[in-house]
Structures are given as structure tokens and as C-alpha cells.
Design an enzyme around this catalytic site. Structure first.
Site, PDB file in Angstrom:
ATOM      1  N   LYS A  34       0.817  -1.208   0.000  1.00 17.79           N
ATOM      2  CA  LYS A  34       0.000   0.000   0.000  1.00 17.79           C
ATOM      3  C   LYS A  34       0.853   1.261   0.000  1.00 17.79           C
ATOM      4  O   LYS A  34       0.401   2.353  -0.345  1.00 17.79           O
ATOM      5  CB  LYS A  34      -0.884   0.036   1.266  1.00 17.79           C
ATOM      6  CG  LYS A  34      -1.816  -1.105   1.433  1.00 17.79           C
ATOM      7  CD  LYS A  34      -2.571  -0.954   2.772  1.00 17.79           C
ATOM      8  CE  LYS A  34      -3.265  -2.192   3.162  1.00 17.79           C
ATOM      9  NZ  LYS A  34      -3.885  -2.059   4.522  1.00 17.79           N
ATOM     10  N   ASP A  91       7.631   3.368  -2.337  1.00 22.27           N
ATOM     11  CA  ASP A  91       7.857   4.393  -1.312  1.00 22.27           C
ATOM     12  C   ASP A  91       9.247   4.239  -0.698  1.00 22.27           C
ATOM     13  O   ASP A  91       9.985   5.210  -0.562  1.00 22.27           O
ATOM     14  CB  ASP A  91       6.765   4.353  -0.234  1.00 22.27           C
ATOM     15  CG  ASP A  91       6.513   2.955   0.298  1.00 22.27           C
ATOM     16  OD1 ASP A  91       6.861   1.972  -0.381  1.00 22.27           O
ATOM     17  OD2 ASP A  91       5.967   2.826   1.408  1.00 22.27           O
ATOM     18  N   ASP A  94      14.229  -0.988   1.482  1.00 22.60           N
ATOM     19  CA  ASP A  94      14.859  -1.199   2.790  1.00 22.60           C
ATOM     20  C   ASP A  94      15.805  -2.395   2.642  1.00 22.60           C
ATOM     21  O   ASP A  94      16.924  -2.247   2.146  1.00 22.60           O
ATOM     22  CB  ASP A  94      13.722  -1.436   3.784  1.00 22.60           C
ATOM     23  CG  ASP A  94      14.138  -1.401   5.233  1.00 22.60           C
ATOM     24  OD1 ASP A  94      15.209  -1.922   5.550  1.00 22.60           O
ATOM     25  OD2 ASP A  94      13.386  -0.877   6.073  1.00 22.60           O
TER      26      ASP A  94
HETATM   27  C1  PRP Z   1       7.052  -1.786   2.744  1.00 25.38           C
HETATM   28  C2  PRP Z   1       7.370  -0.752   1.689  1.00 25.38           C
HETATM   29  C3  PRP Z   1       8.127  -1.526   0.665  1.00 25.38           C
HETATM   30  C4  PRP Z   1       8.842  -2.580   1.483  1.00 25.38           C
HETATM   31  C5  PRP Z   1      10.276  -2.205   1.648  1.00 25.38           C
HETATM   32  O1  PRP Z   1       5.926  -2.494   2.342  1.00 25.38           O
HETATM   33  O2  PRP Z   1       6.207  -0.163   1.186  1.00 25.38           O
HETATM   34  O3  PRP Z   1       7.259  -2.144  -0.267  1.00 25.38           O
HETATM   35  O4  PRP Z   1       8.181  -2.630   2.753  1.00 25.38           O
HETATM   36  O5  PRP Z   1      10.936  -3.127   2.474  1.00 25.38           O
HETATM   37  P1  PRP Z   1      12.033  -4.171   1.975  1.00 25.38           P
HETATM   38  O6  PRP Z   1      12.946  -3.435   1.036  1.00 25.38           O
HETATM   39  O7  PRP Z   1      12.727  -4.560   3.259  1.00 25.38           O
HETATM   40  O8  PRP Z   1      11.330  -5.322   1.349  1.00 25.38           O
HETATM   41  P2  PRP Z   1       5.124  -3.514   3.323  1.00 25.38           P
HETATM   42  O9  PRP Z   1       5.449  -4.923   2.943  1.00 25.38           O
HETATM   43  O10 PRP Z   1       5.343  -3.104   4.752  1.00 25.38           O
HETATM   44  O11 PRP Z   1       3.632  -3.227   2.898  1.00 25.38           O
HETATM   45  P3  PRP Z   1       2.851  -1.827   2.830  1.00 25.38           P
HETATM   46  O12 PRP Z   1       3.381  -1.084   1.622  1.00 25.38           O
HETATM   47  O13 PRP Z   1       1.421  -2.225   2.702  1.00 25.38           O
HETATM   48  O14 PRP Z   1       3.133  -1.066   4.105  1.00 25.38           O
END
Ligand code: PRP
Length: 168
Positions: A34, A91, A94
Site C-alpha cells: 500500500k 515508497d 529497505d
Molecule cells: C514496505 C514498503 C516496501 C517494502 C520495503 O511495504 O512499502 O514495499 O516494505 O521493504 P524491503 O525493502 O525490506 O522489502 P510492506 O510490505 O510493509 O507493505 P505496505 O506497503 O502495505 O506497508
């Protein structure tokens, strides 16, 4: 950590780069839900070429702060990807696990080109290499919320990007 006005400046800069590179093309922008929804909405309103929008859902975090390490594409884009100039809109990158998994998923569908545009990069926690073609900010290793980023589904609506304090 990043004020709304700093984010606006970065979004305008990224849009300028995309307006230069995608002039005369009709790319497909795919936001990863999201978290990307705010950045996507800010970005597309600054773009001046024909484009299409789609979304996908990739999940690895569940409700916690730590990635599970297991990434799943919960649903992919509805638009056909084959032969399209695709820009993935994220967004935050990480560990890189989510977006690298999703880019591999898209690459198998034979786009004409495949680029990544991310608002925030947190390279300190990277576990897999990720090439970010269009980047807003590089940030230190803090848990961030706001501008689409959440903790336990909260704070996505904050206009700024803020660091969450430790629980201790
Ligand atoms: C978050 C963010 C990225 C991802 C980054 O999504 O939006 O998609 O984590 O982290 P990474 O590089 O360690 O994989 P999340 O899975 O928390 O879902 P969300 O976007 O619904 O918050």
C-alpha cells in the site's frame, strides 16, 4: 526526518527526470501497495507525458517492524506488461527483498524496459542488490512512517516522513 516541502522538491526533481526520459512514450507506472499510494499520486500529477497506472501488492512485513524475509506477490498488475515501458513506483527500499522479488516477477513478463523509481532508500539494511533508477532520498537506518509509510497500518497519512522512536 523529511518535511513535506523537502518531499515536494524531490518529487518535482524526479518528475523532471521522468519527463525528460519518457517523452513521447506511454509507460506503465506500477505502484507497490500500500505504501506507494501517496508518492504515486504526488508523482503522476507532475508528469506531462501519456501514461497508464496500475498497482500490485507485495507483502513481506505483515504487521511488525521486521521483514519476514518471505516475499509474496499477493496480486500483480491487471494491465499486460509485455512490450511496455514499465516504471515500478516504491515508497521505500529497505532490505530490497520486496522490490527485487517484484522486479524479477515483472521481468519474466517481458516488458520493453523496466525501471525503478523510489522515494526513499535505506541502504544500511540492504540484503539483496537493487538498482534504483530514480531516487528521492537516501536515509539512515531509522524506522520511518508517513507519506504512505506505516507502522502497524498507522501514520500513512502524515504529510512528512518521520522517524518512529524506539519503544524502550
Ligand atoms: C514496505 C514498503 C516496501 C517494502 C520495503 O511495504 O512499502 O514495499 O516494505 O521493504 P524491503 O525493502 O525490506 O522489502 P510492506 O510490505 O510493509 O507493505 P505496505 O506497503 O502495505 O506497508
Amino acid at each position: 526526518m523529511l518535511s513535506r516541502s523537502e518531499i515536494d522538491v524531490a518529487v518535482r526533481r524526479l518528475a523532471g527526470e521522468l519527463n525528460r526520459d519518457y517523452r513521447g512514450k506511454n509507460p506503465l507506472l506500477i505502484g507497490i501497495l500500500k505504501g506507494s499510494f501517496v508518492f504515486m499520486a504526488d508523482l503522476v500529477r507532475q508528469l506531462d507525458f501519456p501514461l497508464e497506472i496500475d498497482f500490485a501488492r507485495v507483502s513481506s512485513y505483515g504487521r511488525g517492524r521486521q521483514t519476514s524475509g518471505k516475499v509474496r506477490v499477493l496480486f500483480g498488475p491487471r494491465c499486460a506488461v509485455q512490450g511496455r515501458d514499465v516504471i515500478v513506483v516504491e515508497d521505500i527500499v529497505d532490505t530490497g527483498l520486496s522490490v527485487s522479488h517484484f522486479i524479477a516477477y515483472l521481468a519474466k513478463r517481458h516488458p520493453a524496459s523496466l525501471k525503478l523509481c523510489a522515494l526513499v532508500d535505506k541502504p544500511a539494511r540492504r540484503r539483496v542488490p537493487v538498482q534504483i533508477d530514480y531516487l528521492g532520498f537516501t536515509v539512515p537506518d531509522k524506522f520511518l512512517v508517513g507519506c504512505g509509510l506505516d507502522w502497524d497500518e498507522k501514520y500513512r497519512n502524515l504529510p512528512d516522513i518521520c522517524a518512529l522512536e524506539d519503544e524502550e
